[in-house]
Design a protein around this motif. Structure first.
Motif, mmCIF file in Angstrom:
data_model
loop_
_atom_site.group_PDB
_atom_site.id
_atom_site.type_symbol
_atom_site.label_atom_id
_atom_site.label_comp_id
_atom_site.label_asym_id
_atom_site.label_seq_id
_atom_site.Cartn_x
_atom_site.Cartn_y
_atom_site.Cartn_z
ATOM 1 N N GLY A 25 45.038 53.148 36.466
ATOM 2 C CA GLY A 25 46.153 52.466 36.339
ATOM 3 C C GLY A 25 46.002 51.335 37.270
ATOM 4 N N ASN A 26 45.220 51.382 38.319
ATOM 5 C CA ASN A 26 45.113 50.447 39.404
ATOM 6 C C ASN A 26 43.841 49.433 38.979
ATOM 7 O OD1 ASN A 26 45.316 48.930 41.660
ATOM 8 N ND2 ASN A 26 43.541 49.958 42.572
ATOM 9 N N GLU A 27 42.855 50.015 38.418
ATOM 10 C CA GLU A 27 41.617 49.426 38.403
ATOM 11 C C GLU A 27 41.605 48.408 36.786
ATOM 12 O OE1 GLU A 27 37.980 51.399 38.527
ATOM 13 O OE2 GLU A 27 38.335 52.402 40.527
ATOM 14 N N LYS A 28 42.420 49.149 35.965
ATOM 15 C CA LYS A 28 42.441 48.471 34.620
ATOM 16 C C LYS A 28 43.666 47.406 34.601
ATOM 17 C CE LYS A 28 38.950 50.453 32.312
ATOM 18 N NZ LYS A 28 38.322 49.797 31.269
ATOM 19 N N SER A 29 44.254 47.566 35.746
ATOM 20 C CA SER A 29 45.476 46.297 35.667
ATOM 21 C C SER A 29 44.943 44.985 35.985
ATOM 22 C CB SER A 29 46.290 46.945 36.845
ATOM 23 O OG SER A 29 47.408 45.925 37.224
ATOM 24 N N ASP A 30 45.966 44.062 35.438
ATOM 25 C CA ASP A 30 45.619 42.711 35.889
ATOM 26 C C ASP A 30 45.714 42.332 37.239
ATOM 27 O OD1 ASP A 30 45.669 42.623 33.149
ATOM 28 O OD2 ASP A 30 47.722 41.831 32.963
ATOM 29 N N ARG A 31 46.871 43.147 38.114
ATOM 30 C CA ARG A 31 46.741 42.871 39.433
ATOM 31 C C ARG A 31 46.474 44.212 40.248
ATOM 32 N NH1 ARG A 31 50.357 39.193 41.349
ATOM 33 N NH2 ARG A 31 51.011 37.812 39.505
#
Lengths: 278, 403
Positions: free
Chosen positions: A251-257
């Protein structure tokens, strides 16, 4: 007047025109060829001129050698090559051959190739008598600079003690030499090409201490060992699977931010959104 | 449903974006050397499951919406074409779209879910029964397939048989094709036709990293360190063993069924999934193990401690959110309604998947052009080739006049 049996062309030295018992010797300086008896007769007393008419070389008895090759030119070439290669021998400079041969004594492959080419060029110069004075001069300089050669009076030069940072070849003829080949300490073979075997989350070393549901079936079961089955490898794989990705927060790594405080992939590749591949 | 509520926790107001970016840079510089970099995690990052099949909830939802939109349009166009052909025999003009009531994203999801449940059922039909891992792989293939395809285009009932067939091959549990078909009551063509379609949709990545395999290692690890866990203080060894084994079995059953029915594979890593499964079945055990793990690893993982705990709890909640439709009459009725609706909005051109595959193969083999076009194309190519080469060896022999 004494007549000498002189045979200039080796190809003619057949049993037809000479006695089969006649043994010939070749001078290693002018490559003229006379029979063994004549050598004994003329050179027993010491230094003498080559008996071949027109040749003014002064020779000792030891200069006459048994011919090794049928073609005298080949004999000559071998001798000259021995001389050049012997002079430019790197081991005389205090260098040591590495696992890859003499190439290890050079900074790079190019220098090594240059050295080989130069050596070959010198040999060819001597063989075909091109550029003779210059070639000989270079070889002499190389010898004297490195304390290898013999002076005119036959006295061996003293080798100058090497100083730290000193160039291996002081004459500067051979370029790109290292001072000395320092072999790297041999490391044990690593199938993972240097990738760390140590794990972060668990200790793979104590695979023996782990227990799984299949213990009773597979652990220390010789028939499996024969097939190459390794209990430790199985445990290691299971543990690797158990922990690989524990610290990966999709959820964090693939996010744009992404939250930079969390661990991230060095380059997180984004799956390209494609509507319909067909 | 998950798809309904895209998380906004990571969203920040636009006007602050520049400032935040700056802060990010500063923060990144200060933390880049402190954050934990475990070699196991890097290994997972290299996997295709991470690279191609991991998404944030938002991305997952966006992708499904997009797939649904494109499929709906396609269906409308296809119906339009069919209608025109039926009425006057002329091809498409693309002006009027008949009003087709297409599926929503949620309804699509429900249908895919149904497909996944059917695959679970196939485990009991097939003889010998395939291992749970094969079933799980097949289910994941199906889920991945319907991320970029809509049930309106390809119905799950034609895909799932083939997906399971591919999973048996990928996971080395081989059946003979005729036996497999006989047991499931399908034809060999039904199984083989969608194979390449599925391969393409899977981006040719067949590896699925299952949490069941992770659980094996995880349980071994918990067993090894059981004496250090808080929950096992002053507990007899036999009891400890029994409790761990029970938790392992229960977690396994959860992972091969309930977890498969959720988006967990897209959102979490196997390492987080097995911990979440243990958390669901034995919360105390999981919590004390995580506590112990962080104590043991110390500073290396300190920054991710809270995040990991939250992630695992999230994952556990997601697994719990699934309820089997057998226990719920309303869900069954809903499924019936969606099924009826789907029958009306199924893409008429892709209905017979065997025929579609055959047409595709034929197109690839022979090309779509007519003979005249083909001859033209060949002549043109020949001309271009000659111009490029420049007739270095003179003209063709047939053009050379003797004498």
């Amino acid at each position: 007047m004494t007549t000498y049996i002189v045979q200039m062309d080796a190809s003619k030295a057949t049993a037809a025109d000479t006695s089969p018992n006649l043994r010939f010797k070749v001078s290693s300086r002018c490559y003229h060829r006379i029979c063994e008896g004549c050598v004994d007769r003329k050179f027993s007393a010491g230094k003498a001129q080559c008996p071949v008419s027109g040749c003014d070389k002064m020779l000792w008895k030891r200069d006459w050698k048994i011919q090794t090759f049928e073609d005298i030119q080949v004999v000559r070439e071998v001798d000259l090559r021995k001389r050049v290669f012997g002079t430019l021998d790197l081991s005389k400079l205090g260098l040591e051959e590495g696992p890859n041969g003499w190439e290890d004594c050079f900074e790079d492959l190019r220098s090594y190739n240059d050295y080989l080419e130069m050596r070959e060029e010198f040999a060819m110069n001597l063989i075909y008598s091109t550029d003779l004075p210059a070639t000989n001069k270079k070889l002499r300089e190389f010898q004297s600079a490195n304390g290898l050669g013999k002076e005119e009076d036959g006295k061996t030069q003293t080798k100058p003690a090497p100083k730290p940072g000193d160039y291996a070849d002081r004459s500067g003829l051979i370029k790109g030499l290292r001072r000395k080949f320092v072999p790297r300490p041999a490391t044990p073979y690593n199938a993972f090409t240097g990738v760390a075997k140590d794990r972060g989350y668990y200790n793979a070393a104590d695979a023996d201490r782990y227990e799984t549901a299949h213990d009773h079936k597979h652990r220390h079961y010789e028939l499996h060992d024969i097939g190459g089955y390794s209990w430790a490898a199985y445990i290691d794989e299971s543990l690797l699977r158990a922990f690989s990705g524990l610290g990966v927060f999709i959820g964090n790594e693939k996010s744009d931010r992404p939250d930079m405080a969390m661990p991230l992939a060095t380059s997180a590749p984004q799956a390209k959104a494609v509507d319909d591949v067909f | 449903m998950l798809a309904e509520k895209p998380t906004s926790t990571l969203r920040r107001p636009q006007q602050f974006s520049l400032l935040i970016l700056g802060v990010h840079f500063l923060f990144a510089w200060s933390t880049v050397f402190t954050q934990s970099k475990m070699i196991e995690d890097d290994g997972y990052r290299a996997s295709s499951q991470y690279r191609l099949w991991s998404f944030t909830e938002e991305q997952l939802h966006d992708q499904r919406t997009e797939t649904n939109r494109i499929a709906s349009e396609k269906v409308r166009r296809a119906f339009n074409r069919a209608q025109l052909v039926a009425s006057n025999g002329i091809g498409e003009d693309g002006t009027s779209h008949p009003d087709i009531n297409t599926l929503t994203v949620d309804e699509e999801q429900r249908i895919v879910q149904w497909g996944c449940e059917k695959i679970l059922e196939m485990k009991t039909i097939l003889e010998p029964s395939p291992p749970s891992q094969v079933i799980a792989t097949a289910i994941q293939y199906l889920r991945r397939f319907y991320l970029y395809n809509s049930p309106m285009t390809y119905h799950p009932k034609s895909i799932m048989v083939s997906a399971l067939w591919m999973a048996t091959k990928a996971d080395h549990f081989f059946y003979k094709l005729d036996k497999y078909c006989h047991q499931l009551g399908v034809t060999e063509d039904d199984v083989k036709a969608p194979e390449f379609l599925i391969m393409q949709a899977l981006r040719f990545t067949l590896e699925v990293r299952h949490p069941t395999r992770s659980l094996e290692g995880g349980i071994a690890e918990i067993r090894l360190h059981s004496s250090n866990l808080k929950c096992f203080k002053d507990v007899a060894t036999s009891q400890v063993r029994r409790r761990i084994d029970t938790a392992g079995d229960k977690a396994r059953r959860l992972l091969v069924a309930d977890t498969q029915m959720t988006d967990a594979y897209f959102l979490y890593t196997p390492a987080q999934m097995w911990l979440a499964a243990v958390l669901t079945v034995d919360e105390q055990l999981a919590i004390s193990y995580i506590e112990y793990l962080f104590d043991r690893l110390g500073t290396a993982v300190a920054p991710i401690k809270q995040k990991l705990r939250d992630t695992i709890i999230e994952c556990a909640e997601l697994t719990k959110s699934y309820t089997s439709p057998d226990n719920d009459k309303a869900t069954k009725a809903e499924l019936g309604r969606i099924g009826k609706k789907l029958r009306k909005c199924q893409d008429p051109e892709k209905l017979d998947i065997v025929e579609v595959a055959r047409a595709k193969a034929a197109e690839k083999r022979e090309g779509t052009d007519s003979d005249a076009e083909k001859a033209n194309k060949k002549r043109k190519l020949e001309r271009e080739r000659l111009e490029k080469d420049g007739e270095v060896f003179g003209p063709d022999l047939k053009n050379v006049k003797s004498g």
